[in-house]
Design an enzyme around this catalytic site. Structure first.
Site, PDB file in Angstrom:
ATOM      1  N   ARG A 108      15.003  -4.656  32.945  1.00 56.15           N
ATOM      2  CA  ARG A 108      16.412  -5.072  32.895  1.00 56.15           C
ATOM      3  C   ARG A 108      16.539  -5.959  31.672  1.00 56.15           C
ATOM      4  O   ARG A 108      15.886  -7.007  31.591  1.00 56.15           O
ATOM      5  CB  ARG A 108      16.815  -5.818  34.161  1.00 56.15           C
ATOM      6  CG  ARG A 108      18.184  -6.492  34.009  1.00 56.15           C
ATOM      7  CD  ARG A 108      18.743  -7.005  35.301  1.00 56.15           C
ATOM      8  NE  ARG A 108      19.197  -5.911  36.141  1.00 56.15           N
ATOM      9  CZ  ARG A 108      20.026  -6.049  37.167  1.00 56.15           C
ATOM     10  NH1 ARG A 108      20.499  -7.250  37.480  1.00 56.15           N
ATOM     11  NH2 ARG A 108      20.398  -5.015  37.892  1.00 56.15           N
ATOM     12  N   HIS A 135      23.893   1.344  33.444  1.00 54.91           N
ATOM     13  CA  HIS A 135      23.221   0.956  34.694  1.00 54.91           C
ATOM     14  C   HIS A 135      22.981   2.251  35.482  1.00 54.91           C
ATOM     15  O   HIS A 135      23.604   2.501  36.524  1.00 54.91           O
ATOM     16  CB  HIS A 135      24.098  -0.029  35.462  1.00 54.91           C
ATOM     17  CG  HIS A 135      23.358  -0.790  36.530  1.00 54.91           C
ATOM     18  ND1 HIS A 135      22.008  -0.626  36.796  1.00 54.91           N
ATOM     19  CD2 HIS A 135      23.798  -1.738  37.419  1.00 54.91           C
ATOM     20  CE1 HIS A 135      21.652  -1.428  37.782  1.00 54.91           C
ATOM     21  NE2 HIS A 135      22.711  -2.106  38.176  1.00 54.91           N
ATOM     22  N   GLN A 138      21.922   2.476  39.381  1.00 48.43           N
ATOM     23  CA  GLN A 138      23.033   2.082  40.246  1.00 48.43           C
ATOM     24  C   GLN A 138      23.977   3.268  40.464  1.00 48.43           C
ATOM     25  O   GLN A 138      24.336   3.611  41.588  1.00 48.43           O
ATOM     26  CB  GLN A 138      23.797   0.917  39.595  1.00 48.43           C
ATOM     27  CG  GLN A 138      25.058   0.527  40.330  1.00 48.43           C
ATOM     28  CD  GLN A 138      24.757  -0.209  41.624  1.00 48.43           C
ATOM     29  OE1 GLN A 138      24.038  -1.177  41.616  1.00 48.43           O
ATOM     30  NE2 GLN A 138      25.302   0.265  42.741  1.00 48.43           N
ATOM     31  N   ASP A 227      34.055  -3.694  39.485  1.00 49.51           N
ATOM     32  CA  ASP A 227      32.884  -4.511  39.149  1.00 49.51           C
ATOM     33  C   ASP A 227      33.416  -5.803  38.550  1.00 49.51           C
ATOM     34  O   ASP A 227      34.611  -5.924  38.239  1.00 49.51           O
ATOM     35  CB  ASP A 227      32.004  -3.744  38.142  1.00 49.51           C
ATOM     36  CG  ASP A 227      30.665  -4.425  37.862  1.00 49.51           C
ATOM     37  OD1 ASP A 227      30.294  -5.358  38.592  1.00 49.51           O
ATOM     38  OD2 ASP A 227      29.991  -4.010  36.895  1.00 49.51           O
ATOM     39  N   CYS A 267      29.197  -2.520  43.002  1.00 48.61           N
ATOM     40  CA  CYS A 267      27.729  -2.595  42.889  1.00 48.61           C
ATOM     41  C   CYS A 267      27.201  -3.979  43.244  1.00 48.61           C
ATOM     42  O   CYS A 267      26.030  -4.127  43.556  1.00 48.61           O
ATOM     43  CB  CYS A 267      27.302  -2.193  41.478  1.00 48.61           C
ATOM     44  SG  CYS A 267      27.766  -3.370  40.200  1.00 48.61           S
ATOM     45  N   ARG A 293      20.257   2.137  47.247  1.00 46.72           N
ATOM     46  CA  ARG A 293      19.485   1.985  46.001  1.00 46.72           C
ATOM     47  C   ARG A 293      18.009   2.307  46.258  1.00 46.72           C
ATOM     48  O   ARG A 293      17.352   2.967  45.470  1.00 46.72           O
ATOM     49  CB  ARG A 293      19.609   0.546  45.456  1.00 46.72           C
ATOM     50  CG  ARG A 293      21.019   0.096  45.067  1.00 46.72           C
ATOM     51  CD  ARG A 293      21.443   0.620  43.720  1.00 46.72           C
ATOM     52  NE  ARG A 293      20.539   0.314  42.628  1.00 46.72           N
ATOM     53  CZ  ARG A 293      20.501  -0.824  41.923  1.00 46.72           C
ATOM     54  NH1 ARG A 293      21.347  -1.775  42.200  1.00 46.72           N
ATOM     55  NH2 ARG A 293      19.652  -0.980  40.923  1.00 46.72           N
TER      56      ARG A 293
END
Ligand code: CP
Ligand code: NVA
Length: 309
Positions: A108, A135, A138, A227, A267, A293
């Site tokens: 990340r 991402h 996700q 988001d 998310c 996930r």
């Protein structure tokens, strides 16, 4: 071996194969405890090294469980504790060491270029666990959640994104091409997707629909996504940006413009972009979304290790 960096670079048939495997594995786990290992332990003895240059709760936990449930293990590093983070070692040497000790690497990062540089020197698969531009783990998992809840292919559904044109939206746009679903975006003027993203969509002969009105974007939606307006390490004037997005909040009223069984996804972590009345409503599927996930990342790991059946 396969890397898992950006949805746009992965063939649609591979993405669909990952989802099919995740569905099968999730079903088989009903009788298992959290740390019990899947039959056959397909990644027995494998080590996934995870490195976070930004905070994470879900990605960290879900990769931990994913590799464990496949029979392997994980080690989590913080870049500021390595020579790399302190400027004392190159990406090349770090990548070679990671490849010597580990079997897979999840990063990340704050810097897309770093992912490219690591790829040049790693001899083990690499997974993008969030970068400024995407991402992918996700969003692939979110496609899984939508198909699981709606019991139909996502290509039959209208998906709406309300909010900032960030990493998650970029991956959702890539997914709309790969899985061929209708995507509406509701965002303020000057906050739409970048030219390069729009050009890629065009090159792939796909259309996405951008509205500068949250209400218009939400009409006939089967899924509403949003988001945070201000993403991790987003170097903007936060107050000003939040103000610009004032009319792009997911409210009960906004949900009334959507289709009857519309679901809400986020998310996480969340900010003021969604009303609590929506977030804690029956339509909100955020906890199921977060848990999936693990299931999808297990199949992503198998894909990366060349073990997907
Ligand atoms: N959604 C997500 O990636 O959460 P974390 O930042 O907690 O990993
Ligand atoms: N867009 C958000 C996603 C967090 C999981 C961010 O980058 O901060």
């Amino acid at each position: 071996m396969n890397h898992f960096i950006n949805l746009k670079d992965i063939p649609a048939k591979d993405l669909k194969k990952i989802l099919k495997d995740a569905k099968r594995r999730k079903k088989l786990r009903k009788i298992f405890n959290t740390l019990e290992i899947d039959k056959g332990a397909p990644l027995k003895g494998k080590l996934l090294i995870q490195m976070f240059e930004k905070s994470s709760l879900r990605t960290r936990l879900s990769f931990y469980l994913a590799i464990k449930q496949l029979g392997g293990g994980t080690l989590t590093l913080r870049s500021n504790e390595l020579h790399l983070g302190a400027g004392g070692e190159s990406i090349e040497d770090t990548a070679k060491i990671l490849s010597t000790y580990g079997d897979g690497f999840m990063l990340r990062t704050d810097n897309d270029k770093k992912i490219e540089n690591f790829q040049d020197y790693l001899t083990i698969p690499m997974i993008n666990g969030l970068s400024p531009s995407s991402h992918p783990t996700q969003v692939l998992s979110d496609v899984f959640t939508i198909e699981e809840i709606k019991k139909t292919s996502i290509s039959n559904l209208n998906i709406t994104w309300i909010g900032d044109s960030n990493n998650v939206l970029n991956s959702l746009i890539a997914a709309s091409v790969k899985f061929n679903f209708k995507l509406n975006i509701g965002c303020p003027k000057n906050y739409g997707p970048s030219k390069s993203v729009l050009n890629w969509v065009k090159k792939n002969k796909k259309k996405i629909y951008i509205f500068h009105s949250a209400e218009k974007a939400s009409q006939n939606a089967d899924v509403i996504f949003t988001d945070k307006v201000v993403s991790l390490n987003d170097k903007v004037n936060k107050k000003q940006k939040l103000l610009r997005f004032n009319k792009f909040k997911v409210t009960k009223k906004l949900m009334s413009y959507t289709n009857k069984d519309c679901i809400f996804l986020h998310c996480l972590p969340r900010g003021p972009e969604v009303e609590e009345k929506v977030f804690f409503s029956k339509q909100s599927k955020v906890w199921q979304q977060a848990l999936n996930r693990t299931h999808v990342q297990k199949s992503i790991l198998l894909y990366c290790f060349g073990k997907l059946r």
